[in-house]
Design a protein around this motif. Structure first.
Motif, PDB file in Angstrom:
ATOM      1  N   ALA A 162      25.282  59.776  27.341  1.00 40.09           N
ATOM      2  CA  ALA A 162      24.644  59.775  26.019  1.00 40.09           C
ATOM      3  C   ALA A 162      24.476  58.359  25.487  1.00 40.09           C
ATOM      4  O   ALA A 162      23.515  58.049  24.777  1.00 40.09           O
ATOM      5  CB  ALA A 162      25.478  60.600  25.044  1.00 40.09           C
ATOM      6  N   GLN A 163      25.402  57.470  25.870  1.00 42.37           N
ATOM      7  CA  GLN A 163      25.346  56.091  25.405  1.00 42.37           C
ATOM      8  C   GLN A 163      24.344  55.259  26.198  1.00 42.37           C
ATOM      9  O   GLN A 163      23.895  54.220  25.727  1.00 42.37           O
ATOM     10  CB  GLN A 163      26.735  55.447  25.514  1.00 42.37           C
ATOM     11  CG  GLN A 163      27.753  56.028  24.545  1.00 42.37           C
ATOM     12  CD  GLN A 163      29.155  55.489  24.784  1.00 42.37           C
ATOM     13  OE1 GLN A 163      29.415  54.851  25.797  1.00 42.37           O
ATOM     14  NE2 GLN A 163      30.064  55.754  23.860  1.00 42.37           N
ATOM     15  N   SER A 164      24.023  55.696  27.393  1.00 38.49           N
ATOM     16  CA  SER A 164      23.130  54.937  28.264  1.00 38.49           C
ATOM     17  C   SER A 164      21.683  55.142  27.843  1.00 38.49           C
ATOM     18  O   SER A 164      21.152  56.246  27.900  1.00 38.49           O
ATOM     19  CB  SER A 164      23.313  55.378  29.728  1.00 38.49           C
ATOM     20  OG  SER A 164      22.392  54.724  30.557  1.00 38.49           O
ATOM     21  N   GLN A 165      21.044  54.055  27.426  1.00 41.10           N
ATOM     22  CA  GLN A 165      19.668  54.153  26.961  1.00 41.10           C
ATOM     23  C   GLN A 165      18.713  54.584  28.069  1.00 41.10           C
ATOM     24  O   GLN A 165      17.748  55.310  27.835  1.00 41.10           O
ATOM     25  CB  GLN A 165      19.222  52.800  26.393  1.00 41.10           C
ATOM     26  CG  GLN A 165      19.984  52.388  25.145  1.00 41.10           C
ATOM     27  CD  GLN A 165      19.516  51.040  24.611  1.00 41.10           C
ATOM     28  OE1 GLN A 165      18.739  50.337  25.248  1.00 41.10           O
ATOM     29  NE2 GLN A 165      19.997  50.681  23.430  1.00 41.10           N
ATOM     30  N   GLN A 166      18.975  54.132  29.278  1.00 43.82           N
ATOM     31  CA  GLN A 166      18.088  54.458  30.385  1.00 43.82           C
ATOM     32  C   GLN A 166      18.559  55.673  31.176  1.00 43.82           C
ATOM     33  O   GLN A 166      17.930  56.058  32.160  1.00 43.82           O
ATOM     34  CB  GLN A 166      17.963  53.246  31.320  1.00 43.82           C
ATOM     35  CG  GLN A 166      17.345  52.028  30.638  1.00 43.82           C
ATOM     36  CD  GLN A 166      17.226  50.849  31.587  1.00 43.82           C
ATOM     37  OE1 GLN A 166      17.850  50.822  32.634  1.00 43.82           O
ATOM     38  NE2 GLN A 166      16.411  49.883  31.220  1.00 43.82           N
ATOM     39  N   MET A 167      19.663  56.250  30.759  1.00 39.27           N
ATOM     40  CA  MET A 167      20.179  57.445  31.422  1.00 39.27           C
ATOM     41  C   MET A 167      20.284  57.239  32.932  1.00 39.27           C
ATOM     42  O   MET A 167      19.624  57.911  33.719  1.00 39.27           O
ATOM     43  CB  MET A 167      19.289  58.656  31.095  1.00 39.27           C
ATOM     44  CG  MET A 167      19.270  59.042  29.628  1.00 39.27           C
ATOM     45  SD  MET A 167      20.876  59.642  29.043  1.00 39.27           S
ATOM     46  CE  MET A 167      20.932  61.237  29.846  1.00 39.27           C
ATOM     47  N   GLU A 168      21.103  56.320  33.346  1.00 35.76           N
ATOM     48  CA  GLU A 168      21.278  56.026  34.770  1.00 35.76           C
ATOM     49  C   GLU A 168      22.542  56.716  35.283  1.00 35.76           C
ATOM     50  O   GLU A 168      23.642  56.160  35.192  1.00 35.76           O
ATOM     51  CB  GLU A 168      21.382  54.522  34.998  1.00 35.76           C
ATOM     52  CG  GLU A 168      20.147  53.757  34.530  1.00 35.76           C
ATOM     53  CD  GLU A 168      20.345  52.248  34.622  1.00 35.76           C
ATOM     54  OE1 GLU A 168      21.487  51.817  34.902  1.00 35.76           O
ATOM     55  OE2 GLU A 168      19.375  51.528  34.420  1.00 35.76           O
ATOM     56  N   PRO A 169      22.421  57.909  35.821  1.00 35.13           N
ATOM     57  CA  PRO A 169      23.606  58.646  36.283  1.00 35.13           C
ATOM     58  C   PRO A 169      24.404  57.894  37.340  1.00 35.13           C
ATOM     59  O   PRO A 169      25.628  57.961  37.361  1.00 35.13           O
ATOM     60  CB  PRO A 169      23.008  59.939  36.852  1.00 35.13           C
ATOM     61  CG  PRO A 169      21.700  60.095  36.145  1.00 35.13           C
ATOM     62  CD  PRO A 169      21.183  58.709  35.963  1.00 35.13           C
ATOM     63  N   ALA A 170      23.726  57.182  38.227  1.00 29.16           N
ATOM     64  CA  ALA A 170      24.429  56.459  39.294  1.00 29.16           C
ATOM     65  C   ALA A 170      25.335  55.380  38.706  1.00 29.16           C
ATOM     66  O   ALA A 170      26.468  55.187  39.165  1.00 29.16           O
ATOM     67  CB  ALA A 170      23.422  55.844  40.256  1.00 29.16           C
ATOM     68  N   LYS A 171      24.851  54.690  37.692  1.00 25.59           N
ATOM     69  CA  LYS A 171      25.651  53.651  37.043  1.00 25.59           C
ATOM     70  C   LYS A 171      26.817  54.262  36.284  1.00 25.59           C
ATOM     71  O   LYS A 171      27.937  53.726  36.304  1.00 25.59           O
ATOM     72  CB  LYS A 171      24.760  52.848  36.091  1.00 25.59           C
ATOM     73  CG  LYS A 171      25.444  51.640  35.490  1.00 25.59           C
ATOM     74  CD  LYS A 171      24.472  50.810  34.672  1.00 25.59           C
ATOM     75  CE  LYS A 171      25.170  49.580  34.087  1.00 25.59           C
ATOM     76  NZ  LYS A 171      24.230  48.757  33.275  1.00 25.59           N
TER      77      LYS A 171
END
Length: 261
Positions: free
Chosen positions: A25-34
């Motif tokens: 939710a905090q990730s602006q780019q929604m990078e699941p791997a990261k």
């Protein structure tokens, strides 16, 4: 084109955990791997920190003395690594030492005296965020000591370390190594962050310009002070999370706490 991820069932479970969903939710780019990488790092770190608590318990019970030096270029991640090492330790039995420039009185003392006064007592761990090795690199590079003072230090330091380790102190020497480009990147990030600008000192401001000179003195330090009994452990620190984990693993491997835990 949407990115396709091929996560295992275990990885999907981590991503769907409360912490995983929070990070997503905090990730602006929604990078699941990261996000997954961060979750795996935190899980690994927690296991290692549990072992550090066992190590500290052994140090206290056996009246051992451990001294860990964190050296490296400016912004190499020494402070962050120290915070991860000490995060869950009992604060009564460890100290983090980051000395300011010597006082007028200290300048008139034997160079090692201010450090001897801060070495660990029985049952204690001391972590130096920069140590007596300031005289091997930072001071000569920036003109904070004379050549005679530098040469005397390089002549004496191995004998000094032999004295304290022969007395039973466990000494671990880390050098966090980063590239010039990575240092520049970190300096830039610090300067634009109002919460971190205080970290940039006049010495830091000259670090990129003086990079080759730092390298010359660093290599001389390794050549002359990397002994069989008190070797340097070089941590490749361009990746902060990996460097922190590696440093903790070295501590756990070098201190024989499991034999008596």
């Amino acid at each position: 084109m949407a990115t396709t991820y091929n996560f295992s069932e275990k990885q999907l479970k981590m991503l769907s955990s409360t912490e995983g969903l929070k990070l997503l939710a905090q990730s602006q780019q929604m990078e699941p791997a990261k996000v997954l990488k961060t979750l795996q790092y935190e899980a690994t770190l927690e296991k290692l920190q549990i072992e550090l608590i066992k190590l500290q318990t052994w140090v206290i019970e056996q009246n051992k003395r451990i001294c860990i030096l964190f050296e490296g270029r400016d912004s190499a991640g020494k402070g962050g690594a120290i915070r991860r090492v000490t995060h869950h330790l009992n604060p009564r039995y460890y100290k983090v030492i980051a000395l300011p420039k010597p006082t007028r009185q200290e300048k008139g003392q034997w160079y090692f005296q201010r450090y001897i006064n801060r070495l660990p007592n029985p049952g204690e761990i001391v972590l130096f965020d920069r140590s007596w090795y300031n005289r091997a690199v930072v001071e000569p590079v920036n003109g904070f000591c004379t050549d005679e003072e530098y040469q005397n230090f390089m002549k004496d330091v191995n004998h000094f370390e032999s004295m304290i380790t022969n007395d039973g102190l466990i000494l671990i020497k880390f050098y966090f190594s980063i590239s010039k480009a990575e240092q520049a990147k970190r300096f830039k990030a610090i300067k634009v962050n109002p919460l971190k600008r205080w970290k940039m000192s006049p010495v830091d401001e000259q670090a990129q310009k003086l990079w080759p000179k730092y390298t010359t003195y660093k290599e001389a330090m390794f050549t002359q002070t990397n002994t069989n009994y008190n070797p340097w452990i070089i941590i490749k620190a361009n990746k902060k999370m990996k460097a922190r984990v590696e440093a903790i693993k070295h501590i756990l491997n070098l201190v024989p706490y499991k034999e008596n835990s």
